[in-house]
Write a protein that holds these residues in place. Structure first.
Motif, mmCIF file in Angstrom:
data_model
loop_
_atom_site.group_PDB
_atom_site.id
_atom_site.type_symbol
_atom_site.label_atom_id
_atom_site.label_comp_id
_atom_site.label_asym_id
_atom_site.label_seq_id
_atom_site.Cartn_x
_atom_site.Cartn_y
_atom_site.Cartn_z
ATOM 1 N N ALA A 106 55.884 38.266 50.304
ATOM 2 C CA ALA A 106 56.020 37.707 49.155
ATOM 3 C C ALA A 106 54.056 36.962 49.041
ATOM 4 C CB ALA A 106 56.995 36.669 49.208
ATOM 5 N N SER A 107 54.051 36.294 49.846
ATOM 6 C CA SER A 107 52.374 36.428 49.544
ATOM 7 C C SER A 107 51.579 36.997 49.338
ATOM 8 C CB SER A 107 52.130 35.046 49.876
ATOM 9 O OG SER A 107 52.428 34.909 51.147
ATOM 10 N N SER A 108 51.576 38.213 49.973
ATOM 11 C CA SER A 108 50.797 39.126 51.744
ATOM 12 C C SER A 108 50.040 39.862 50.222
ATOM 13 C CB SER A 108 51.290 40.011 52.512
ATOM 14 O OG SER A 108 52.022 40.688 51.437
ATOM 15 N N GLN A 109 49.731 39.681 48.763
ATOM 16 C CA GLN A 109 49.388 40.725 48.060
ATOM 17 C C GLN A 109 48.191 39.532 47.144
ATOM 18 O OE1 GLN A 109 52.185 42.103 45.772
ATOM 19 N NE2 GLN A 109 52.102 44.167 47.160
ATOM 20 N N VAL A 110 48.368 38.458 47.347
ATOM 21 C CA VAL A 110 47.177 37.436 46.981
ATOM 22 C C VAL A 110 46.289 38.023 47.332
ATOM 23 C CG1 VAL A 110 47.259 34.740 46.059
ATOM 24 C CG2 VAL A 110 49.857 35.844 46.302
ATOM 25 N N SER A 111 45.799 37.755 47.886
ATOM 26 C CA SER A 111 44.379 37.406 49.049
ATOM 27 C C SER A 111 43.663 39.239 48.369
ATOM 28 C CB SER A 111 44.571 37.205 50.271
ATOM 29 O OG SER A 111 44.734 38.672 51.072
ATOM 30 N N TYR A 112 44.211 39.880 48.300
ATOM 31 C CA TYR A 112 43.728 41.324 47.653
ATOM 32 C C TYR A 112 43.828 41.475 46.364
ATOM 33 C CZ TYR A 112 44.830 42.808 52.584
ATOM 34 O OH TYR A 112 45.006 43.018 53.921
ATOM 35 N N ILE A 113 44.027 40.525 45.110
ATOM 36 C CA ILE A 113 44.786 40.271 43.994
ATOM 37 C C ILE A 113 43.000 39.298 43.658
ATOM 38 C CG2 ILE A 113 45.203 39.737 41.509
ATOM 39 C CD1 ILE A 113 47.894 40.096 43.331
ATOM 40 N N ASN A 114 42.870 39.004 44.256
ATOM 41 C CA ASN A 114 41.959 37.711 44.377
ATOM 42 C C ASN A 114 40.691 38.512 44.398
ATOM 43 O OD1 ASN A 114 43.681 35.486 43.234
ATOM 44 N ND2 ASN A 114 43.532 34.750 45.186
ATOM 45 N N THR A 115 40.240 39.415 45.809
ATOM 46 C CA THR A 115 39.410 39.445 46.069
ATOM 47 C C THR A 115 38.828 41.222 44.961
ATOM 48 O OG1 THR A 115 39.376 39.801 48.818
ATOM 49 C CG2 THR A 115 38.657 41.951 47.891
ATOM 50 N N LEU A 116 40.232 41.462 44.413
ATOM 51 C CA LEU A 116 40.437 43.236 43.402
ATOM 52 C C LEU A 116 39.217 41.888 41.768
ATOM 53 C CD1 LEU A 116 43.414 44.997 44.122
ATOM 54 C CD2 LEU A 116 40.691 45.642 44.601
ATOM 55 N N ILE A 117 39.269 40.890 41.625
ATOM 56 C CA ILE A 117 39.251 40.643 40.913
ATOM 57 C C ILE A 117 37.602 40.171 41.264
ATOM 58 C CG2 ILE A 117 38.674 37.910 39.158
ATOM 59 C CD1 ILE A 117 42.044 37.588 39.898
ATOM 60 N N GLN A 118 37.167 39.794 41.937
ATOM 61 C CA GLN A 118 35.245 39.806 42.839
ATOM 62 C C GLN A 118 35.137 40.708 41.995
ATOM 63 O OE1 GLN A 118 35.376 37.450 46.530
ATOM 64 N NE2 GLN A 118 36.199 35.696 45.851
ATOM 65 N N GLN A 119 35.797 41.854 42.925
ATOM 66 C CA GLN A 119 34.830 42.914 42.761
ATOM 67 C C GLN A 119 35.347 43.797 41.399
ATOM 68 O OE1 GLN A 119 37.480 45.579 45.501
ATOM 69 N NE2 GLN A 119 36.049 44.545 46.857
ATOM 70 N N ARG A 120 35.470 43.066 40.166
ATOM 71 C CA ARG A 120 35.605 43.752 39.038
ATOM 72 C C ARG A 120 36.161 45.211 38.759
ATOM 73 N NH1 ARG A 120 32.027 39.675 35.608
ATOM 74 N NH2 ARG A 120 31.855 41.835 34.353
ATOM 75 N N GLN A 121 37.457 45.287 38.842
ATOM 76 C CA GLN A 121 38.086 45.966 38.958
ATOM 77 C C GLN A 121 38.391 46.388 37.630
ATOM 78 O OE1 GLN A 121 38.562 48.806 41.512
ATOM 79 N NE2 GLN A 121 37.681 47.180 42.951
ATOM 80 N N ASP A 122 38.564 47.579 37.210
ATOM 81 C CA ASP A 122 38.761 47.421 35.564
ATOM 82 C C ASP A 122 40.245 47.650 35.688
ATOM 83 O OD1 ASP A 122 36.748 48.867 33.932
ATOM 84 O OD2 ASP A 122 36.397 50.305 35.135
ATOM 85 N N LEU A 138 47.409 37.672 38.563
ATOM 86 C CA LEU A 138 47.464 38.961 38.627
ATOM 87 C C LEU A 138 47.099 37.921 36.503
ATOM 88 C CD1 LEU A 138 50.474 40.535 39.022
ATOM 89 C CD2 LEU A 138 48.102 41.644 39.480
ATOM 90 N N LYS A 139 47.563 36.665 36.886
ATOM 91 C CA LYS A 139 47.027 35.980 35.595
ATOM 92 C C LYS A 139 45.733 36.044 35.274
ATOM 93 C CE LYS A 139 51.759 34.578 33.219
ATOM 94 N NZ LYS A 139 51.983 33.252 33.342
ATOM 95 N N GLN A 140 45.224 35.191 36.236
ATOM 96 C CA GLN A 140 43.959 35.007 36.139
ATOM 97 C C GLN A 140 43.016 36.188 36.054
ATOM 98 O OE1 GLN A 140 42.069 33.144 39.973
ATOM 99 N NE2 GLN A 140 43.664 31.368 39.941
ATOM 100 N N ALA A 141 43.345 38.169 36.747
ATOM 101 C CA ALA A 141 43.200 38.754 36.472
ATOM 102 C C ALA A 141 42.436 39.267 35.193
ATOM 103 C CB ALA A 141 43.666 39.860 36.729
#
Length: 366
Positions: A106-122, A138-141
């Motif tokens: 359930a939580s395995s995707q969370v760290s990847y979302i945080n990294t993608l935010i830092q990478q400033r994905q569109d 996701l809301k942070q993104a």
């Protein structure tokens, strides 16, 4: 695995026709109309209204950065979906990649979302393992103007801009029961071999399976167990073995997961249950071909995973370019798939499931 050469032209035409006909017949992708502007929804709250407005004539921005985040990497189905989306990005001069966990917890995707935010994905495109666990990041993104497209398995609607639904969830669930019932004469004990216990798509399909089974024509069928293989090949194999040992009168199994149905078929094919226990579910032609030809499985279903990834990619690009906001009634220009209308709750339906059997399976290559 090749990004663009999974299916011959004939298969592509077949799926395009199926998808188009399904949308028209079922009315699941909303009615036509002019594109909405002010008052359209955005920020992951499709249909609730916002100050954002769409410009359908805006060009797709060049150099967009997109990331596909599947339930888990190295899943054959996800590989096809994501590779197609990555290839689609090249059509509009964007850059796309796939990242993700090796497990489907359930939580395995969370760290990847945080990294993608830092990478400033569109845009982040996610097949959620859990509708709630990913909502916070996701809301942070979204607060940083990163567009969110859910595909295959939805998040909560307020945690994304658009959901690309591979087929009507209700139709998938009900059609799986119908497919199995036809093969067991509407009689006997049946089981479901699902993916993870928290997978949004799986649970929604199972809910509609249970509703379908309440109809009078299924009065002699009984759902005795819902097992979970966690989209892991070996665990799904073992769960199949456990089901057949625990329920000696089992007549059929539905596995609405490509990993699960292939693992179940592999187990059944080498045992006394072959030809006695009916297996169906959602699989890809290439992984199920040998089981169709050796008689382990007679029929199974799926949509075109290439089209799913392709449509999701164009939706992300359109969001990031301001062509759409995710509001009901807006029009998405989806490359070779043509124009699609956004339905309620920011949902776009790819099309109805397609049934594969011995008569047609060699027409498809993916």
């Amino acid at each position: 695995m090749s990004q663009r050469s999974f299916a011959p032209r004939r298969a592509a035409r077949s799926f395009a026709a199926i998808a188009t006909a399904g949308v028209l017949a079922l009315g699941l992708a909303a009615c036509g109309g002019t594109t909405k502007d002010s008052g359209s929804s955005s920020g992951g709250s499709a249909g609730t209204g916002s100050a954002a407005s769409a410009n359908p004539n805006a060009p797709i921005k060049e150099g967009l950065k997109l990331a596909f985040l599947p339930k888990q990497i190295n899943n054959p189905y996800s590989t096809i979906v994501n590779n197609s989306g990555i290839a689609a990005a090249k059509e509009y001069k964007g850059e796309a990649k796939e990242v993700g966990p090796s497990d489907a917890s359930a939580s395995s995707q969370v760290s990847y979302i945080n990294t993608l935010i830092q990478q400033r994905q569109d845009a982040i495109l996610i097949a959620a393992n859990d509708a709630n666990a990913v909502c916070g990041p996701l809301k942070q993104a979204m607060s940083r103007n990163i567009k969110i497209v859910a595909y295959d398995s939805d998040t909560n609607p307020d945690c994304r801009d658009i959901f690309i639904n591979q087929a009507s969830s209700e139709e998938v669930g009900r059609s799986q029961v119908k497919l199995l019932a036809e093969q067991i004469g509407h009689k006997g004990e049946i089981a479901v071999l699902s993916a993870t216990a928290n997978a949004t798509n799986q649970n929604t399909w199972i809910k509609y399976m249970q509703e379908e089974l309440k109809k009078p024509e299924y009065k002699d069928m009984k759902l005795v167990k819902i097992a979970y293989g966690d989209d892991d090949d070996q665990k799904s194999f073992q769960q199949t073995q456990g089901l057949l040992q625990a329920y000696p009168n089992l007549k059929g199994i539905i596995s609405p997961t490509t990993v699960g149905v292939a693992a179940a078929a592999r187990y059944i094919s080498g045992t006394k249950y072959k030809g006695k226990v009916v297996l169906t579910g959602l699989g890809t032609p290439n992984q199920m071909r040998k089981f169709i030809k050796d008689g382990t499985v007679a029929k199974f279903a799926l949509w075109n995973p290439k089209d799913l990834g392709y449509l999701a990619s164009y939706a992300a690009a359109a969001l990031a370019s301001g062509q759409i906001t995710g509001a009901q009634g807006e029009k998405l220009k989806a490359g070779r798939l043509g124009e699609r209308t956004i339905g309620a709750n920011g949902e776009i339906v790819l099309g109805p499931p397609f049934t594969f059997d011995k008569s047609n399976i060699d027409e498809f290559d993916f």
